[in-house]
Design a protein around this motif. Sequence first.
Motif, PDB file in Angstrom:
ATOM      1  N   LEU A 216       0.927  -1.079   0.037  1.00 47.57           N
ATOM      2  CA  LEU A 216      -0.101  -0.018  -0.115  1.00 47.57           C
ATOM      3  C   LEU A 216       0.820   1.274   0.027  1.00 47.57           C
ATOM      4  O   LEU A 216       1.880   1.448   0.820  1.00 47.57           O
ATOM      5  CB  LEU A 216      -1.091   0.003   1.100  1.00 47.57           C
ATOM      6  CG  LEU A 216      -1.866   0.958   1.098  1.00 47.57           C
ATOM      7  CD1 LEU A 216      -3.173   0.874   0.467  1.00 47.57           C
ATOM      8  CD2 LEU A 216      -2.428   1.323   2.580  1.00 47.57           C
ATOM      9  N   THR A 217       0.681   2.105  -0.872  1.00 48.02           N
ATOM     10  CA  THR A 217       1.504   3.371  -1.157  1.00 48.02           C
ATOM     11  C   THR A 217       0.623   4.768  -0.860  1.00 48.02           C
ATOM     12  O   THR A 217      -0.394   4.562  -1.582  1.00 48.02           O
ATOM     13  CB  THR A 217       2.203   3.365  -2.461  1.00 48.02           C
ATOM     14  OG1 THR A 217       2.771   2.207  -2.621  1.00 48.02           O
ATOM     15  CG2 THR A 217       3.045   4.487  -2.744  1.00 48.02           C
ATOM     16  N   SER A 218       1.428   5.480  -0.192  1.00 54.10           N
ATOM     17  CA  SER A 218       0.699   6.882  -0.028  1.00 54.10           C
ATOM     18  C   SER A 218       1.650   7.948  -0.443  1.00 54.10           C
ATOM     19  O   SER A 218       2.832   7.870   0.126  1.00 54.10           O
ATOM     20  CB  SER A 218       0.260   7.234   1.360  1.00 54.10           C
ATOM     21  OG  SER A 218      -0.529   8.418   1.427  1.00 54.10           O
ATOM     22  N   ALA A 219       1.228   8.908  -0.968  1.00 52.30           N
ATOM     23  CA  ALA A 219       2.199  10.170  -1.504  1.00 52.30           C
ATOM     24  C   ALA A 219       2.061  11.121  -0.335  1.00 52.30           C
ATOM     25  O   ALA A 219       1.290  11.320   0.513  1.00 52.30           O
ATOM     26  CB  ALA A 219       1.487  10.775  -2.700  1.00 52.30           C
TER      27      ALA A 219
ATOM     28  N   ASP B 284      12.236   9.563  -4.622  1.00 54.78           N
ATOM     29  CA  ASP B 284      12.526  10.050  -5.932  1.00 54.78           C
ATOM     30  C   ASP B 284      10.962   9.635  -6.657  1.00 54.78           C
ATOM     31  O   ASP B 284      10.896   9.386  -7.783  1.00 54.78           O
ATOM     32  CB  ASP B 284      13.339   9.353  -6.728  1.00 54.78           C
ATOM     33  CG  ASP B 284      13.022   7.823  -6.640  1.00 54.78           C
ATOM     34  OD1 ASP B 284      12.183   7.311  -6.130  1.00 54.78           O
ATOM     35  OD2 ASP B 284      14.121   6.913  -7.121  1.00 54.78           O
ATOM     36  N   GLY B 285       9.882  10.065  -5.957  1.00 60.95           N
ATOM     37  CA  GLY B 285       8.545  10.112  -6.624  1.00 60.95           C
ATOM     38  C   GLY B 285       7.986   8.683  -6.890  1.00 60.95           C
ATOM     39  O   GLY B 285       7.138   8.324  -7.478  1.00 60.95           O
TER      40      GLY B 285
ATOM     41  N   THR C  38      19.858   7.616  -1.387  1.00 54.12           N
ATOM     42  CA  THR C  38      20.537   9.045  -1.491  1.00 54.12           C
ATOM     43  C   THR C  38      19.831   9.710  -2.426  1.00 54.12           C
ATOM     44  O   THR C  38      18.852   9.223  -3.109  1.00 54.12           O
ATOM     45  CB  THR C  38      21.830   8.649  -2.070  1.00 54.12           C
ATOM     46  OG1 THR C  38      21.635   7.926  -3.323  1.00 54.12           O
ATOM     47  CG2 THR C  38      22.763   7.587  -1.241  1.00 54.12           C
ATOM     48  N   VAL C  39      20.102  10.970  -2.504  1.00 51.02           N
ATOM     49  CA  VAL C  39      19.665  11.995  -3.420  1.00 51.02           C
ATOM     50  C   VAL C  39      20.826  12.645  -4.215  1.00 51.02           C
ATOM     51  O   VAL C  39      21.748  12.948  -3.566  1.00 51.02           O
ATOM     52  CB  VAL C  39      18.378  13.034  -2.780  1.00 51.02           C
ATOM     53  CG1 VAL C  39      17.283  12.101  -2.372  1.00 51.02           C
ATOM     54  CG2 VAL C  39      19.116  13.832  -1.566  1.00 51.02           C
TER      55      VAL C  39
ATOM     56  N   VAL D 183      11.447  12.733   1.482  1.00 53.34           N
ATOM     57  CA  VAL D 183      10.456  11.721   1.264  1.00 53.34           C
ATOM     58  C   VAL D 183       9.314  12.156   0.644  1.00 53.34           C
ATOM     59  O   VAL D 183       8.640  13.198   0.698  1.00 53.34           O
ATOM     60  CB  VAL D 183       9.988  11.046   2.530  1.00 53.34           C
ATOM     61  CG1 VAL D 183       8.998   9.945   2.406  1.00 53.34           C
ATOM     62  CG2 VAL D 183      11.318  10.432   3.305  1.00 53.34           C
ATOM     63  N   THR D 184       9.163  11.385  -0.551  1.00 56.48           N
ATOM     64  CA  THR D 184       7.805  11.648  -1.286  1.00 56.48           C
ATOM     65  C   THR D 184       6.642  10.724  -1.145  1.00 56.48           C
ATOM     66  O   THR D 184       5.574  11.069  -1.485  1.00 56.48           O
ATOM     67  CB  THR D 184       8.276  11.908  -2.822  1.00 56.48           C
ATOM     68  OG1 THR D 184       8.667  10.451  -3.198  1.00 56.48           O
ATOM     69  CG2 THR D 184       9.436  12.909  -3.142  1.00 56.48           C
ATOM     70  N   HIS D 185       6.966   9.669  -0.907  1.00 57.37           N
ATOM     71  CA  HIS D 185       6.136   8.183  -0.631  1.00 57.37           C
ATOM     72  C   HIS D 185       6.282   7.540   0.574  1.00 57.37           C
ATOM     73  O   HIS D 185       7.440   7.486   0.690  1.00 57.37           O
ATOM     74  CB  HIS D 185       6.133   7.665  -1.984  1.00 57.37           C
ATOM     75  CG  HIS D 185       5.642   8.406  -3.187  1.00 57.37           C
ATOM     76  ND1 HIS D 185       6.193   9.326  -4.166  1.00 57.37           N
ATOM     77  CD2 HIS D 185       4.239   8.370  -3.758  1.00 57.37           C
ATOM     78  CE1 HIS D 185       5.450   9.785  -4.795  1.00 57.37           C
ATOM     79  NE2 HIS D 185       4.163   9.251  -4.883  1.00 57.37           N
ATOM     80  N   VAL D 186       5.329   6.926   0.994  1.00 55.87           N
ATOM     81  CA  VAL D 186       5.356   6.028   2.027  1.00 55.87           C
ATOM     82  C   VAL D 186       4.819   4.713   1.775  1.00 55.87           C
ATOM     83  O   VAL D 186       3.868   4.842   0.880  1.00 55.87           O
ATOM     84  CB  VAL D 186       4.455   6.552   3.185  1.00 55.87           C
ATOM     85  CG1 VAL D 186       4.777   5.468   4.315  1.00 55.87           C
ATOM     86  CG2 VAL D 186       5.276   7.947   3.862  1.00 55.87           C
ATOM     87  N   ARG D 187       5.287   3.578   1.892  1.00 53.97           N
ATOM     88  CA  ARG D 187       4.755   2.265   1.475  1.00 53.97           C
ATOM     89  C   ARG D 187       4.775   1.289   2.930  1.00 53.97           C
ATOM     90  O   ARG D 187       5.859   1.212   3.586  1.00 53.97           O
ATOM     91  CB  ARG D 187       5.634   1.652   0.455  1.00 53.97           C
ATOM     92  CG  ARG D 187       5.092   0.363  -0.077  1.00 53.97           C
ATOM     93  CD  ARG D 187       5.866  -0.085  -1.353  1.00 53.97           C
ATOM     94  NE  ARG D 187       5.202   0.564  -2.380  1.00 53.97           N
ATOM     95  CZ  ARG D 187       5.818   0.368  -3.635  1.00 53.97           C
ATOM     96  NH1 ARG D 187       7.073  -0.385  -3.922  1.00 53.97           N
ATOM     97  NH2 ARG D 187       5.153   0.964  -4.652  1.00 53.97           N
TER      98      ARG D 187
END
Length: 162
Positions: free
Chosen positions: A91-94, A111-112, A123-124, A139-143
């Motif tokens: 399950l993913t949430s932006a 990275d989206g 790393t970025v 952080v752009t998304h959580v899973r």
Amino acid sequence: MTNIFRSRVSGDIAGFLLRLAILGAVALVPATARANSPQPVASTVYVERQAQEGDGSRRVRLEPASQVRSGDSLLFRVDYRNGTASGQKMLTSAVPDSVAFIGGGDLVSVDGGRNWGCLDDLTVPTANGATRRAVPDDVTHVRWVLTARANTPGLLFRGRVR
């Protein structure tokens, strides 16, 4: 006196537009939470409010995020009920652009949603072409990784309004 009034009105309008943009981004989170197969998903966003009690202690309460300000702590709750399908689900949430990630979830992306891992392992790129270790603000998304029989009443992650 007219210039002072105009400045105050302009500031009020700018503040209102900022709050409106934050609420709009927060409202989009339920639409962005999704499973890798069709499953019922609902999301609620709460703002954390602290109050000082008469004895000097602090009390924390969660309120629906109908009004948020820059610096407010938010709690995102994603409700998920696993269907009868077997196997591992994700399950993913932006994370809204107006929110700085604080913590939560099993994996994160900076990275989206293209790459996933523990924050310490990501790393970025930097402006000079090198890389640096990712920080929560990236952080752009959580899973979350869910098992076949898991019925989780609420998957949580925390953020702070930028």
